[in-house]
Design a protein around this motif. Sequence first.
Motif: not given
Length: 296
Positions: A179-183, A200-203, A272-278
């Motif tokens: 998770q931290r790598a994606v953030v 590219s990192v966002l769903h 799955d490697g993507l941010i689904t909510a912020l």
Amino acid sequence: MDDEKWFAERFEEHRPRLRAVAYRMLGSFADAEDALQDAWLRISRADVRAAEIENPAGWLTTIVGRVCLNALRSRRTRAEEPWDGSLPDPVVAEDGPPTPEDAALLADDVGLALQIVLDTLSPDERLAFVLHDMFEVPFPEIAAVLEREDAATRQLASRARKRVSTARIPEQQRDVARQRAVVDAFFAAAREGDLDALVSVLHPDVVARADFGAIKLPRPALVRGARTVAQNAKIGYVPAAELRPVLVNGAAAALVVRDGRPTTIMAFTVVDGLITALDIYGDPDRVRELATPVLS
């Protein structure tokens, strides 16, 4: 041992569980503490003897549940109401293993996304789901609190279960390092102003919610879609700010500090490697209070 002392000792013994029940029911630390105080007053005045209580944990849990149910009903919460711009209190912690207190409060499945969905349930649905699915209280006991038939109570829990199923994070997705790598990639792209890298990192169906308390935002408090969220992130990035890695409800997050003062909490849901909510907390006073555990 007299009954009053026995009740007091059992209440303190089960306080972590009772606080967890109240937090998951109310989504507010202050309201949860108020609920525990109210519950203790009811317990201390209860016309029941200690010898009559076969399951102290269950008995105390249903009392706290009833207090929380009354509080939710007084809020007039309705599932059909749109998001009102208010996010539940997050559990903010250092980036590392949880403390025993945090672990008791959260368990394995109470991420911020789930807590937000709980806020959309009706009071009766929330009680049935929280007490049964999270704390294993039998349906007959929950039905007594709701003053409903057992079958109707089961139906409430079933409806709630369907609503929250999409908010549960599978166990294999709870790797904080991933998770931290994606953030980190999200913030690196925001720092560079790279819109494509942000996308590219966002769903594709990512949702971003912002709660700034009484402060009026110049843009919508809720936006959807990767490109829209990316554009807002690009505009809102502050180069001078310090980003401190923290955990919010057990997931990778960031505390934004400016001039030595905490100003914003940014919580991420990564699947799955993507941010689904912020989810963004921007009320400075609230942020300072919530971030106290990581500022000392």
